[in-house]
Design a protein around this motif. Structure first.
Motif, mmCIF file in Angstrom:
data_model
loop_
_atom_site.group_PDB
_atom_site.id
_atom_site.type_symbol
_atom_site.label_atom_id
_atom_site.label_comp_id
_atom_site.label_asym_id
_atom_site.label_seq_id
_atom_site.Cartn_x
_atom_site.Cartn_y
_atom_site.Cartn_z
ATOM 1 N N SER A 51 0.794 -1.215 0.028
ATOM 2 C CA SER A 51 -0.022 -0.048 0.140
ATOM 3 C C SER A 51 0.858 1.178 0.056
ATOM 4 C CB SER A 51 -0.759 -0.049 1.086
ATOM 5 O OG SER A 51 -0.208 0.180 2.579
ATOM 6 N N ARG A 52 2.048 1.158 0.772
ATOM 7 C CA ARG A 52 2.745 2.343 0.670
ATOM 8 C C ARG A 52 3.442 2.572 -0.774
ATOM 9 N NH1 ARG A 52 3.987 6.370 3.938
ATOM 10 N NH2 ARG A 52 6.254 7.150 3.793
ATOM 11 N N ALA A 53 3.771 1.457 -1.413
ATOM 12 C CA ALA A 53 4.509 1.662 -2.718
ATOM 13 C C ALA A 53 3.429 2.030 -3.685
ATOM 14 C CB ALA A 53 4.990 0.350 -3.153
ATOM 15 N N SER A 54 2.273 2.039 -3.503
ATOM 16 C CA SER A 54 1.137 2.109 -4.436
ATOM 17 C C SER A 54 0.720 3.601 -4.664
ATOM 18 C CB SER A 54 -0.125 1.536 -4.290
ATOM 19 O OG SER A 54 -0.890 1.844 -2.969
ATOM 20 N N ARG A 55 1.155 4.340 -3.352
ATOM 21 C CA ARG A 55 1.109 5.726 -3.279
ATOM 22 C C ARG A 55 2.152 6.491 -4.028
ATOM 23 N NH1 ARG A 55 0.142 6.278 2.839
ATOM 24 N NH2 ARG A 55 -0.110 4.208 3.014
ATOM 25 N N ASP A 56 2.139 7.454 -4.778
ATOM 26 C CA ASP A 56 3.148 8.054 -5.650
ATOM 27 C C ASP A 56 3.238 9.548 -5.251
ATOM 28 O OD1 ASP A 56 5.476 8.192 -7.238
ATOM 29 O OD2 ASP A 56 3.888 8.499 -8.942
ATOM 30 N N TYR A 57 3.329 9.973 -3.781
ATOM 31 C CA TYR A 57 3.165 11.352 -3.522
ATOM 32 C C TYR A 57 4.690 11.802 -3.229
ATOM 33 C CZ TYR A 57 -1.426 10.401 -2.439
ATOM 34 O OH TYR A 57 -2.823 10.222 -2.295
ATOM 35 N N PRO A 58 5.025 12.819 -3.855
ATOM 36 C CA PRO A 58 6.358 13.358 -3.553
ATOM 37 C C PRO A 58 6.767 13.681 -2.158
ATOM 38 C CG PRO A 58 4.955 15.077 -4.726
ATOM 39 C CD PRO A 58 4.233 13.685 -4.484
ATOM 40 N N ARG A 59 7.857 13.736 -1.755
ATOM 41 C CA ARG A 59 8.444 14.170 -0.435
ATOM 42 C C ARG A 59 8.166 15.578 -0.370
ATOM 43 N NH1 ARG A 59 8.206 10.947 3.080
ATOM 44 N NH2 ARG A 59 9.719 12.206 4.378
ATOM 45 N N PRO A 60 7.850 15.935 0.834
ATOM 46 C CA PRO A 60 7.805 17.658 0.750
ATOM 47 C C PRO A 60 9.061 18.249 0.706
ATOM 48 C CG PRO A 60 7.808 16.833 3.149
ATOM 49 C CD PRO A 60 7.821 15.408 1.991
ATOM 50 N N SER A 61 9.045 19.456 -0.137
ATOM 51 C CA SER A 61 10.221 20.029 -0.533
ATOM 52 C C SER A 61 10.773 20.639 1.062
ATOM 53 C CB SER A 61 9.900 21.366 -1.139
ATOM 54 O OG SER A 61 9.222 22.275 -0.347
ATOM 55 N N ARG A 62 12.067 21.075 0.965
ATOM 56 C CA ARG A 62 12.784 21.640 1.942
ATOM 57 C C ARG A 62 12.438 22.910 2.522
ATOM 58 N NH1 ARG A 62 15.474 26.067 0.700
ATOM 59 N NH2 ARG A 62 15.901 26.333 -1.621
ATOM 60 N N LEU A 63 11.501 23.399 1.960
ATOM 61 C CA LEU A 63 10.531 24.588 2.448
ATOM 62 C C LEU A 63 9.526 24.198 3.162
ATOM 63 C CD1 LEU A 63 10.869 27.008 -0.725
ATOM 64 C CD2 LEU A 63 12.480 26.821 1.192
ATOM 65 N N ARG B 108 -1.241 12.955 6.012
ATOM 66 C CA ARG B 108 -0.687 11.976 7.266
ATOM 67 C C ARG B 108 1.123 11.606 6.787
ATOM 68 N NH1 ARG B 108 -5.786 8.141 7.371
ATOM 69 N NH2 ARG B 108 -7.184 9.515 8.983
ATOM 70 N N GLU B 109 1.214 11.452 5.523
ATOM 71 C CA GLU B 109 2.502 11.087 5.018
ATOM 72 C C GLU B 109 3.511 12.115 5.659
ATOM 73 O OE1 GLU B 109 3.420 9.499 1.185
ATOM 74 O OE2 GLU B 109 1.639 8.463 1.230
ATOM 75 N N TRP B 110 3.058 13.531 5.293
ATOM 76 C CA TRP B 110 3.771 14.657 5.599
ATOM 77 C C TRP B 110 3.884 15.095 7.074
ATOM 78 C CZ3 TRP B 110 3.553 18.466 1.015
ATOM 79 C CH2 TRP B 110 4.004 17.864 -0.052
ATOM 80 N N LYS B 111 3.007 14.438 7.965
ATOM 81 C CA LYS B 111 2.886 14.752 9.387
ATOM 82 C C LYS B 111 2.507 16.137 9.505
ATOM 83 C CE LYS B 111 5.358 10.755 10.631
ATOM 84 N NZ LYS B 111 6.381 10.069 9.842
ATOM 85 N N ILE B 112 1.518 16.634 8.932
ATOM 86 C CA ILE B 112 1.278 18.120 8.920
ATOM 87 C C ILE B 112 0.413 18.498 10.415
ATOM 88 C CG2 ILE B 112 -0.248 19.981 8.089
ATOM 89 C CD1 ILE B 112 0.397 18.728 5.126
ATOM 90 N N GLY B 113 1.119 19.440 11.140
ATOM 91 C CA GLY B 113 0.546 19.877 12.337
ATOM 92 C C GLY B 113 0.816 19.031 13.463
ATOM 93 N N VAL C 136 6.710 34.607 -3.943
ATOM 94 C CA VAL C 136 5.436 34.076 -3.204
ATOM 95 C C VAL C 136 5.882 32.883 -2.293
ATOM 96 C CG1 VAL C 136 3.339 32.460 -3.465
ATOM 97 C CG2 VAL C 136 3.685 34.641 -4.920
ATOM 98 N N GLU C 137 6.863 31.910 -2.745
ATOM 99 C CA GLU C 137 7.474 31.043 -2.188
ATOM 100 C C GLU C 137 7.950 31.485 -0.721
ATOM 101 O OE1 GLU C 137 9.921 28.250 -4.148
ATOM 102 O OE2 GLU C 137 8.298 27.829 -5.735
ATOM 103 N N ASP C 138 8.843 32.564 -0.864
ATOM 104 C CA ASP C 138 9.442 33.241 0.262
ATOM 105 C C ASP C 138 8.430 33.610 1.164
ATOM 106 O OD1 ASP C 138 12.128 32.351 -0.845
ATOM 107 O OD2 ASP C 138 12.358 34.436 -1.400
ATOM 108 N N ALA C 139 7.294 34.321 0.797
ATOM 109 C CA ALA C 139 6.464 34.963 1.687
ATOM 110 C C ALA C 139 5.771 33.731 2.377
ATOM 111 C CB ALA C 139 5.427 35.811 0.806
ATOM 112 N N VAL C 140 5.463 32.754 1.725
ATOM 113 C CA VAL C 140 4.621 31.931 2.194
ATOM 114 C C VAL C 140 5.608 30.802 3.511
ATOM 115 C CG1 VAL C 140 3.548 29.338 1.765
ATOM 116 C CG2 VAL C 140 2.887 31.266 0.686
ATOM 117 N N LEU C 141 6.871 30.663 3.054
ATOM 118 C CA LEU C 141 7.788 30.228 3.909
ATOM 119 C C LEU C 141 7.751 31.142 5.247
ATOM 120 C CD1 LEU C 141 9.946 27.949 4.746
ATOM 121 C CD2 LEU C 141 11.500 29.541 3.614
#
Length: 188
Positions: A13-25, A87-92, A39-44
């Motif tokens: 099931s983990r291999a079937s998801r094709d989500y990229p890893r979060p960027s360094r930002l 969930r994968e990115w563990k947001i919040g 815009v990226e700098d402001a959001v960061l």
């Protein structure tokens, strides 16, 4: 045997998801390559401030993450499960997060290809739902990104508006200051 079968199912099931890893930002992940560096700098900047401002407050530290994806057709959106991505990115911290995904499509006009927002989707963390409603998020989307002529300005304006809602609803006692003018937004 049950443990081995469980591990195999988890790997498949983990291999079937094709989500990229979060960027360094982390707070801004422009996989559609549609946002300017400003815009990226402001959001960061705003994302890091929100996380630090909410340290030790209320339910936990909040993360507001903006992601863009480029799609070929509207049917591609069904391939993205925002709950899994959240969930994968563990947001919040303690599930006090908000994931906002802007799906872009390419459009051609006068021989020039543009990336235009097609749809905005989001995932509220379970604990965040006690403070911020889907109606408030929907109104923020409607009032910002869908009405601004420049998608850059709309994306940043949406991020700032969602952050204002989070501060007001979940952290009313926390002093925050989001200073910008419409001219400043447009210069990003």
């Amino acid at each position: 045997l049950i443990v081995i079968v469980g591990i195999i199912i988890a790997i498949i099931s983990r291999a079937s998801r094709d989500y990229p890893r979060p960027s360094r930002l982390f707070y801004v992940n422009d996989f559609a390559d549609s946002l300017t560096m400003g815009v990226e700098d402001a959001v960061l900047f705003y994302g890091e401030n929100l996380y630090e401002d909410t340290k030790g407050e209320g339910e936990g530290q909040t993360q507001l993450v903006l992601v863009t994806f480029l799609i070929d057709s509207p049917a591609d959106i069904a391939n993205y499960n925002l709950t899994d991505l959240y969930r994968e990115w563990k947001i919040g911290d303690n599930d006090m997060g908000l994931l906002v995904v802007i799906f872009y499509q390419e459009s051609e006009e006068d021989g020039i290809t543009y990336k235009v927002p097609y749809q905005v989707s989001y995932k509220l963390g379970t604990r965040m739902e006690a403070y911020v409603t889907t109606i408030e998020v929907d109104h923020a989307i409607r009032d910002t990104i869908n009405v601004d002529e420049d998608p850059q300005v709309g994306a940043l304006h949406l991020y700032v508006e969602l952050q204002r809602i989070i501060y007001d609803k979940a952290y009313a006692d926390v002093f925050y200051q989001i200073e910008y003018t419409e001219d400043e937004l447009e210069t990003y």
